[in-house]
Every structure is written in structure tokens, then in C-alpha cells.
Motif scaffolding. Sequence first.
Motif, PDB file in Angstrom:
ATOM      1  N   GLY A 192       0.776  -1.231   0.000  1.00  0.00           N
ATOM      2  CA  GLY A 192       0.000   0.000   0.000  1.00  0.00           C
ATOM      3  C   GLY A 192       0.809   1.282   0.000  1.00  0.00           C
ATOM      4  O   GLY A 192       0.319   2.337  -0.406  1.00  0.00           O
ATOM      5  N   CYS A 193       2.085   1.212   0.437  1.00  0.00           N
ATOM      6  CA  CYS A 193       2.873   2.443   0.596  1.00  0.00           C
ATOM      7  C   CYS A 193       3.072   3.196  -0.712  1.00  0.00           C
ATOM      8  O   CYS A 193       2.924   4.414  -0.766  1.00  0.00           O
ATOM      9  N   VAL A 194       3.441   2.497  -1.766  1.00  0.00           N
ATOM     10  CA  VAL A 194       3.782   3.182  -3.022  1.00  0.00           C
ATOM     11  C   VAL A 194       2.952   2.662  -4.194  1.00  0.00           C
ATOM     12  O   VAL A 194       3.303   2.886  -5.348  1.00  0.00           O
TER      13      VAL A 194
ATOM     14  N   ARG B 182      13.342   3.533  -7.959  1.00  0.00           N
ATOM     15  CA  ARG B 182      13.581   3.282  -6.531  1.00  0.00           C
ATOM     16  C   ARG B 182      12.580   4.049  -5.680  1.00  0.00           C
ATOM     17  O   ARG B 182      12.255   5.201  -5.947  1.00  0.00           O
ATOM     18  N   PHE B 183      12.112   3.388  -4.626  1.00  0.00           N
ATOM     19  CA  PHE B 183      11.221   4.020  -3.657  1.00  0.00           C
ATOM     20  C   PHE B 183      11.779   3.784  -2.269  1.00  0.00           C
ATOM     21  O   PHE B 183      12.184   2.675  -1.924  1.00  0.00           O
TER      22      PHE B 183
ATOM     23  N   VAL C 192       6.376  10.286  -1.889  1.00  0.00           N
ATOM     24  CA  VAL C 192       6.075   8.874  -2.132  1.00  0.00           C
ATOM     25  C   VAL C 192       7.216   8.051  -1.559  1.00  0.00           C
ATOM     26  O   VAL C 192       8.369   8.221  -1.938  1.00  0.00           O
ATOM     27  N   GLY C 193       6.921   7.174  -0.646  1.00  0.00           N
ATOM     28  CA  GLY C 193       7.980   6.376  -0.040  1.00  0.00           C
ATOM     29  C   GLY C 193       7.422   5.327   0.885  1.00  0.00           C
ATOM     30  O   GLY C 193       6.219   5.206   1.079  1.00  0.00           O
ATOM     31  N   LEU C 194       8.327   4.555   1.465  1.00  0.00           N
ATOM     32  CA  LEU C 194       7.960   3.474   2.366  1.00  0.00           C
ATOM     33  C   LEU C 194       8.028   3.968   3.797  1.00  0.00           C
ATOM     34  O   LEU C 194       9.102   4.301   4.295  1.00  0.00           O
ATOM     35  N   THR C 195       6.908   4.002   4.466  1.00  0.00           N
ATOM     36  CA  THR C 195       6.872   4.511   5.837  1.00  0.00           C
ATOM     37  C   THR C 195       7.587   3.577   6.804  1.00  0.00           C
ATOM     38  O   THR C 195       7.909   3.980   7.920  1.00  0.00           O
ATOM     39  N   CYS C 196       7.833   2.323   6.388  1.00  0.00           N
ATOM     40  CA  CYS C 196       8.536   1.386   7.258  1.00  0.00           C
ATOM     41  C   CYS C 196      10.036   1.655   7.288  1.00  0.00           C
ATOM     42  O   CYS C 196      10.759   1.037   8.062  1.00  0.00           O
TER      43      CYS C 196
END
Length: 387
Positions: free
Chosen positions: A53-55, A76-77, A87-91
Motif C-alpha cells: 500500500g505504501c507506493v 527506486r522508492f 512517495v515512499g515506504l513509511t517502514c
Amino acid sequence: MLDIADELNRWCAQGRDFAVATVVAVGGSAPRQPGAALAVDADGTAIGSVSGGCVEGAVYELCGQALETGESVVERFGFSDEDAFAVGLTCGGVIDILVTPVRAGNSSVDSTNRETLAAALTAAAGGEAAAVARIVDGPAELIGGALFVRPDGSFSGTLGGHPELDRTAAGEAGALLDAGRTETVEIGADGSRCGRPVVLFVESSVPPPRMIVFGAIDFAAALVRVGKFLNYHVTVCDARPVFATAQRFPEADEIVVDWPHRYLDSQELDGRTVLCVLTHDAKFDVPLLERALRLPVAYVGAMGSRRTHLDRQRRLRDVGVTELELARLRSPIGLDLGARTPEETALSIAAEIVANRRGGTGVPLTGAHTPIHHDTTPSLGRIDSVA
């Protein structure tokens, strides 16, 4: 891509154009592993996931662009502390995504790629072993080609470079397919070991690992359900026909009425197989475990009390099982969850299997300083220069 082979195979059969985004490398605490995929067809229908769901929204847009341009791209994200809304990975992890258009008839390259990927998807959807090899870092003209590699070493398609590159890539992909691994390897752009390096991503799809549950008891029924949830091909084996029935184990892939050790002797098992011995009856357990502990399988567990375990160890030593072999036995089976019901016990066993497979400790994550994800996954490597 091959993780959503069933759906993509149907899309190919229906003649749909689509683009597929595949996780090719991860770093840190990324939510999905290499091989996870999201696909979008020309009508905007989406299947699969690359990040939980993140990106997904940004990758969805990239798929739409790839369908329009016909060009593959690696993006790359990752997490951005400077811009919380980026836009990115919150983890906190980083993932590299390869987006490939799969179009029919737009060009000879499109047609070749579609035929190659369609053949691989058909094989994977049919439960056959298959590997897809693609360049993810190297000359721009090589990004987008694909090879479909079979277990016998034969291959179809092309990476678009030197013919020796295809042969070398197929050899690397065949070795990874044999091991059931999905990862990146570095090879020369001309197929040699000393040429300009490129990064090859090999995605392998192999039949589900096997779980064999010995002992057709109520605990086994719960373990079958959990095993199926974890995507195992589950077999229940018991020498007593009155208990080993499809009515009692409707979710099992296979019910076998035979003496456990005799059935085990008839099977060809690999390093992903898990064996769960729930019979806790010496006449079944001892000959079965004597054989099981000498097989190159992933996990051997046996149910029973601590007193039963000590008696079982003594009996196994009496028939020649060594201390090194005994050390492989998980008994009493499962992690200490305080389980009482069949369902809780099945969860306990499954948790131990997952921990054993992934290198986990089984301790609570709260207050611990151990990694959340223990997998050894493809590093980001030279793909750092992309995006």
C-alpha cells in the motif's frame, strides 16, 4: 511477476495488454520481497501488490506510462525524512521496482517479450518450475528483454544483447531455479565474466513446498488448515483407514493410508519439506523418525509430552540415531505459546516452522533488539545508480 501467474496467464489468454511492476531488490525493512508484483492492464484494472500500500499509487502510474511508451524502467522508492508526504515506504525500507510493458503486436520486441513471458506464466500457473531472467542494471537497450528458463536448462526469448549473454544468463537462471531462489546476480554484458558488468534479476517459481502430517488426529486437522494458509502442499498420512479420510481432512491435498515410515521411504523430498509427526505412538514414531532425521528436509517435529520426548530419544538412540541427528528433532513440537486447543497448537507448530525457515528467534518483538525481517534478500547493489 510469477507470484501472480494465475491472473496474468488469464490476461495473456484474453489478449490483454498490461504492464507488470516487479520488486527486484530491497533494503532495510521493506514490506514485500523480490518477485512481488503489481500489474495494470490497458483498462486500468490492477492486481497484486509491491509494497502493501505504501507506493502502490505511484507504481500504478508507472505501469500506465510503460503501456503508453513501451519502455521498461527501474525506479527506486524509499522513506524520506525531509518530506513526510513524499512517495515512499513509511517502514523505512527501500525497494527497486522493474516496470515492464507486455504488449501484443506493437513491434517485434513487444511480440517476442510477450511470447516469452506468456510461456513462463503458463508454466508457473500450471504448477511447473519456471524462471524469468531480466536485466535490471546495464545498458539501456538491455532493460526490458526477458528469458524464460526451464528446469532442463532450455530457454526462449532474448535479453537483446550478445547471444552469449543469453546463454550465460540462462545458465545462471537455471542454477537459481534448481535452488528455488529469486535474486540478482552480476554477469558480463557480453556473457563473459570479465566484460562490462550488468545486473541480472532471476525470478524463480517452483511448486509449493510440502508439509507431511503423520497422524490423522484432531490436531492434524487444524495443522492442515494452517499449512494450506502458509501455501504448503499438505499430505496427511496414517496407517488407520478409519481415521485417514477425506471427510475428516477436506482441506488436505492428499490423504495416504500407509505406515508412516513406509510412505516416507517412497517419497522424493527436497530441502523445503516439513515433516510433522503427531502420532506420539512409539510403533509409528521410531521407525519414521529414524528415517526422517537422516533426510535433507527443512524441519522435523514430533508431538508429545516431555516424558514422551525423553522416551522417544532413548528408543531412537537404541536404533542407532546419532546425537547430531537427534539435535535436528523439534520435540515437543512447536513454540511455547501456552497452546491448548488444536487450533492454538497448530499455530504454535506453524510459528516454529516459520521461525526455523526465516531465522527468527520466536521471542516477542516488543522490547527486543532483533531484526523484524531475518531474510537474506538481494541487496540493492549496483542498482543504486538507477532512478
